[in-house]
Each structure stands twice: as C-alpha cells, then as structure tokens.
Motif scaffolding. Structure first.
Motif, PDB file in Angstrom:
ATOM      1  N   LEU A  16      32.426  89.081  58.560  1.00 11.87           N
ATOM      2  CA  LEU A  16      31.816  89.919  59.591  1.00 11.87           C
ATOM      3  C   LEU A  16      30.896  90.931  58.919  1.00 11.87           C
ATOM      4  CD1 LEU A  16      35.028  90.736  61.645  1.00 11.87           C
ATOM      5  CD2 LEU A  16      33.269  89.074  62.263  1.00 11.87           C
ATOM      6  N   SER A  68      23.751  85.757  62.660  1.00 13.98           N
ATOM      7  CA  SER A  68      23.921  85.779  64.110  1.00 13.98           C
ATOM      8  C   SER A  68      25.153  84.994  64.548  1.00 13.98           C
ATOM      9  CB  SER A  68      22.678  85.228  64.803  1.00 13.98           C
ATOM     10  OG  SER A  68      22.554  83.837  64.584  1.00 13.98           O
ATOM     11  N   GLN A  69      25.631  84.088  63.714  1.00 15.83           N
ATOM     12  CA  GLN A  69      26.808  83.283  64.043  1.00 15.83           C
ATOM     13  C   GLN A  69      28.113  83.920  63.583  1.00 15.83           C
ATOM     14  OE1 GLN A  69      26.606  80.415  65.986  1.00 15.83           O
ATOM     15  NE2 GLN A  69      24.559  81.282  66.165  1.00 15.83           N
ATOM     16  N   LYS A  71      30.825  85.681  64.194  1.00  9.51           N
ATOM     17  CA  LYS A  71      31.561  86.174  65.349  1.00  9.51           C
ATOM     18  C   LYS A  71      33.002  86.445  64.934  1.00  9.51           C
ATOM     19  CE  LYS A  71      28.201  85.180  68.392  1.00  9.51           C
ATOM     20  NZ  LYS A  71      26.997  85.215  67.652  1.00  9.51           N
ATOM     21  N   ASP A  72      33.801  86.898  65.852  1.00  8.82           N
ATOM     22  CA  ASP A  72      35.171  87.301  65.552  1.00  8.82           C
ATOM     23  C   ASP A  72      36.022  86.211  64.916  1.00  8.82           C
ATOM     24  OD1 ASP A  72      34.861  89.914  66.343  1.00  8.82           O
ATOM     25  OD2 ASP A  72      35.332  89.469  68.425  1.00  8.82           O
ATOM     26  N   ASP A  73      35.841  84.978  65.300  1.00  5.25           N
ATOM     27  CA  ASP A  73      36.725  83.934  64.782  1.00  5.25           C
ATOM     28  C   ASP A  73      36.007  82.825  64.035  1.00  5.25           C
ATOM     29  OD1 ASP A  73      39.072  85.133  65.760  1.00  5.25           O
ATOM     30  OD2 ASP A  73      38.664  84.345  67.767  1.00  5.25           O
ATOM     31  N   ALA A  74      34.739  82.975  63.694  1.00 10.62           N
ATOM     32  CA  ALA A  74      33.987  81.938  62.994  1.00 10.62           C
ATOM     33  C   ALA A  74      34.273  81.998  61.497  1.00 10.62           C
ATOM     34  CB  ALA A  74      32.501  82.082  63.259  1.00 10.62           C
ATOM     35  N   LYS A 114      37.544  89.601  58.047  1.00  7.04           N
ATOM     36  CA  LYS A 114      38.446  89.904  59.148  1.00  7.04           C
ATOM     37  C   LYS A 114      39.885  89.873  58.639  1.00  7.04           C
ATOM     38  CE  LYS A 114      39.735  88.617  63.793  1.00  7.04           C
ATOM     39  NZ  LYS A 114      39.539  87.696  64.893  1.00  7.04           N
TER      40      LYS A 114
END
Length: 116
Positions: A16, A68-69, A71-74, A114
C-alpha cells in the motif's frame, strides 16, 4: 519456546502507499506521485530555505497502473496478474519489473505493507 511468525514470501504480501504519498492522475493516463516532505531536514529546508513542501515524481504508464491497483487486499501476485492482463506482452517480464519497482518504493519509504 519462541512464537514463530509465519513466514510469507513477497508474492503473498499486500503493498500500500504510505500515508504521506498520494497518486494523482494526469491527462494521458500517466500519474504523478506527490510525496510530503516530512523528516526534520526537509522541514528545515521548507521553513528556512523556502523549499516546496511536496515532491512530485512522474510515473510511467506501468508505474501508474501498478500504483492505481494497490488496493486493500491486492497482493503482489494480484498486481502482476492485473498488469499482464492490462498490458499483455508489453509488460513482460512483469514480475521482475514489479518487484524492482516495489523495492524502490520501499527503499524510499513510500510503500508500506498491510498488517496481517
């Protein structure tokens, strides 16, 4: 007896952007990283040397898409798959490119992982 934290490899981690970093999209689909200058030396230069409070870093289309990709769980694997699907053969070799990009972001302290 020691509690051993489960070891995870890079491909399973979720990157992140750090709180002091923001991706702004520009015309043409390329992005700009806006990095707040926050350490003591930078604060000194902002205050006394009239330096800007933010740094801007131009991203290419691959870096813009990867950021941009995030995200919280990527996971890193998810990012690599998304880049392969979006850019096709032009992104190859996607995994070495992506891991090097992530290493650079992490070394500049622009990326966090994360928490589990």
């Amino acid at each position: 007896m020691f509690n051993k934290k489960k070891e995870r490899n890079l491909l399973e981690l979720v990157p992140l952007l750090a709180n002091h970093v923001e991706l702004q999209m520009k015309d043409g689909g390329k992005g700009v990283l806006i990095v707040q200058r926050a350490n003591w030396a930078e604060r000194f230069s902002i205050r006394f040397l009239k330096q800007p409070a933010f740094r801007t870093i131009q991203m290419d289309e691959y870096g813009t898409y990867a950021l941009s990709q995030m995200k919280d769980d990527a996971t890193v694997t998810d990012l690599a798959n998304a880049m392969s699907a979006h850019f096709g053969e032009d992104a190859e070799p996607v995994l070495p490119r992506l891991t090097k990009f992530i290493q650079i972001l992490e070394s500049q302290e622009w990326l966090i992982w994360k928490d589990e």
